[in-house]
Design an enzyme around this catalytic site. Structure first.
Site, PDB file in Angstrom:
ATOM      1  N   LYS A  49      37.430  32.158  58.711  1.00 27.53           N
ATOM      2  CA  LYS A  49      37.704  33.276  56.954  1.00 27.53           C
ATOM      3  C   LYS A  49      37.025  34.782  57.957  1.00 27.53           C
ATOM      4  O   LYS A  49      35.863  34.667  58.307  1.00 27.53           O
ATOM      5  CB  LYS A  49      37.088  32.770  56.320  1.00 27.53           C
ATOM      6  CG  LYS A  49      37.720  33.075  54.414  1.00 27.53           C
ATOM      7  CD  LYS A  49      36.773  32.671  53.767  1.00 27.53           C
ATOM      8  CE  LYS A  49      37.558  33.152  52.899  1.00 27.53           C
ATOM      9  NZ  LYS A  49      37.040  32.576  51.260  1.00 27.53           N
ATOM     10  N   SER A  83      40.318  30.853  47.959  1.00 29.35           N
ATOM     11  CA  SER A  83      40.429  32.547  48.864  1.00 29.35           C
ATOM     12  C   SER A  83      40.830  31.946  50.336  1.00 29.35           C
ATOM     13  O   SER A  83      41.420  32.878  50.712  1.00 29.35           O
ATOM     14  CB  SER A  83      39.528  33.111  48.487  1.00 29.35           C
ATOM     15  OG  SER A  83      38.151  33.009  48.830  1.00 29.35           O
ATOM     16  N   SER A 125      36.506  27.901  47.017  1.00 29.85           N
ATOM     17  CA  SER A 125      37.648  28.207  48.216  1.00 29.85           C
ATOM     18  C   SER A 125      37.474  27.607  49.458  1.00 29.85           C
ATOM     19  O   SER A 125      37.957  28.073  50.069  1.00 29.85           O
ATOM     20  CB  SER A 125      37.813  29.827  47.913  1.00 29.85           C
ATOM     21  OG  SER A 125      37.614  30.839  47.193  1.00 29.85           O
TER      22      SER A 125
HETATM   23  N1  GLN Z   1      39.527  30.882  42.595  1.00 37.97           N
HETATM   24  C1  GLN Z   1      38.135  31.568  42.090  1.00 37.97           C
HETATM   25  C2  GLN Z   1      37.665  32.945  42.296  1.00 37.97           C
HETATM   26  O1  GLN Z   1      38.843  33.319  42.009  1.00 37.97           O
HETATM   27  C3  GLN Z   1      36.761  31.189  43.811  1.00 37.97           C
HETATM   28  C4  GLN Z   1      36.953  32.219  44.155  1.00 37.97           C
HETATM   29  C5  GLN Z   1      36.279  31.412  45.673  1.00 37.97           C
HETATM   30  O2  GLN Z   1      35.127  30.277  45.768  1.00 37.97           O
HETATM   31  N2  GLN Z   1      35.758  31.817  46.116  1.00 37.97           N
HETATM   32  O3  GLN Z   1      36.943  33.395  41.829  1.00 37.97           O
END
Ligand code: GLN
Length: 497
Positions: free
Chosen positions: A80, A155, A179
């Protein structure tokens, strides 16, 4: 030669160490696959062909000298783009970091290299890991290999899509609110958020430091465990790193026996907003746990209904502070520096041009929640809710070994469907956020396809902090039983790309 891209990580490592294939052949097969399909999938922001081949050559040279290879030596991985990689671009999916070349490796990157893992490149993500669909990336969205018109989750959509598209057998994600797990669920892959503090955050570009956690993504539970052991463990460079032995997750993944375990079904993770096919596959999984000899009980965690609002105060508050470092002076983009403007103006112009809408929304929200007149009312209250959520977990784990729920209320939704509706987007993490707030460990693994849309459904398993091995014990047993029942793995049902 069998199709190398379909090997699991464990099989790949075994084939390399026995000499059946070379690490270079394995790397080349994956680079060819990326070449063939990534224009459609867009899982990668940057492919490091030279770096990958040279890491593979080093593994082959080691083997030729008769040196012992580690359990993941020569296995390709998709990283990532939120972990720093020395000499290789790191953008966090943001324009503000376009062209930035980190001068150092994250601890996780170093550990992967030390293990002989072959890093193929950096994967697409929502900007600064804010999102649930990868649509917030400044570099275009990623398609879900099951249906390219749908989101791969977020994400870490790039990492999950790379696995499901057979571009890499292993990937790394970060999980601040879901994410790793939510992209795993919607792509039919395995994702684990380890206990907070058990995988180093040094070199992980910070979104919300008290929640961010790097972790393994793979196509099988055992592969995730092998990667988990490679990246976890104490790091003096991270002040929140836990100085304790890593739980024996590989052994647990191989155990395949959950007789006598006590498993709790969280009552609050059901009802309105949960897709029928998701609940059907989840309920079947609960039945399966019973058949495998576990004792299943229902548990209630009443504060979990407040997890979402608490998260959307705490995460943006920390983000507003963390993202202050992107000031046009230190990294990446600089706009308007023509000799006539003040440093403050250049900072403002750069942030205006370099950040996307979701990042700006969160910086504004967080700055507001932390402002002097509102701090107690917003940030302070959210911290109290966080404590209540931890107490709910403590009470639940007093009676059960692990908790289970669907990973996410729905299967992969169409690209664009929630793009203009942040609240609908936030709902994707309803079941995953409580574990980030409490800092415990959680896994998502595939448990079938929803009958109404033939898309993957994720089963979430949650364990107490530093009991990550329980995730793998339950996950390994469920995976083996389901593969037996289906006669193949779920990903074999994915349409060809
Ligand atoms: N979807 C969640 C957010 O937008 C979690 C994102 C994540 O775990 N990085 O914050």
């Amino acid at each position: 030669m069998t199709d190398l891209i379909r090997y699991t990580a464990a099989e790949t490592a075994a084939a390399i160490s026995s000499g059946e294939v070379s690490a270079v052949e394995v790397a080349q097969a994956h680079l060819d696959r990326i070449d063939a399909v990534d224009k459609k999938v867009n899982a990668f922001l940057h492919v490091d062909t030279e770096g990958a081949l040279s890491a593979a050559r080093a593994v082959d040279a080691k083997r030729a000298k008769g040196e012992e290879l580690g359990p993941l030596a020569g296995v390709p991985l998709a990283l990532k783009d939120v972990f720093t990689t020395k000499g290789v671009p790191t953008t966090c999916g943001s324009k503000i970091l376009e062209g930035w070349i980190p001068p150092y490796d994250a601890t996780l990157t170093t550990r992967l290299k030390d293990a002989g893992v072959v890093i193929l490149g950096k994967t697409n993500m929502d900007e600064f890991a804010m999102g649930s669909s990868t649509e917030n990336s400044a570099y275009g969205t990623t398609g879900n290999p099951w249906d390219l018109s749908r989101i791969p989750g977020g994400s870490g959509g790039g990492s999950a899509a790379a696995l499901a598209a057979f571009e890499a057998p292993l990937a790394i994600g970060t999980d601040t609110g879901g994410s790793i797990r939510q992209p795993g669920a919607v792509t039919g892959t395995v994702g684990v958020k380890p206990t907070y503090g058990s995988v180093s955050r040094y070199g992980l570009v910070a979104f919300s430091s008290s929640l961010d956690q790097g972790g393994p993504c793979a196509r099988t539970v055992l592969d995730a465990a092998l990667l988990h052991e490679a990246i976890a463990g104490h790091d003096p460079l991270d002040s929140t790193s836990i100085d304790a032995p890593v739980p024996a997750v590989v052994e647990a993944a191989k155990r395949r026996d959950i007789r006598g375990m006590r498993i709790g079904v969280v009552k609050e993770f059901a009802g309105e907003g949960y897709q029928a096919g998701v609940m059907q596959r989840f309920n079947e999984s609960v039945e399966l746990l019973r058949e495998l000899g576990a004792e299943v009980v229902e548990v209630s965690c009443p504060s979990f209904t407040l997890a979402m609002p608490a998260y959307y105060l705490i995460a943006p508050s920390e983000a507003s502070s963390n993202l202050a470092r992107f000031d046009a002076m230190r990294y990446g983009l600089r706009v308007g520096d023509d000799g006539t403007r003040s440093a403050e103006d250049v900072t403002a112009l750069t942030r205006e041009a370099g950040f996307g809408d979701e990042v700006k929304r969160r910086i504004i929200l967080g700055t507001y929640a932390l402002s002097s007149g509102y701090y107690d009312a917003y940030y302070g209250s959210a911290q109290k809710v966080r404590t209540l959520i931890s107490r709910d977990f403590d009470a639940a784990f007093a009676g059960v070994d692990v908790l289970v729920s669907p990973t996410t209320p729905t299967t992969a939704f169409p690209i664009g469907e929630r793009a203009d509706d942040p609240l609908a987007m936030y709902l994707a993490d309803l079941c995953t956020i409580p574990s980030n707030l409490a800092g415990n460990a959680a896994m998502s693994l595939p448990c079938g396809l929803a009958p109404e849309d033939n898309l993957p459904v994720g089963l979430q398993i949650i364990a107490p902090a530093m009991a990550d091995d329980r995730l793998y014990r339950v996950g390994g047993a469920v995976e083996a039983a389901l593969n037996d029942k289906w006669g193949h793995t779920l990903l074999e049902e994915a349409p060809a790309l």
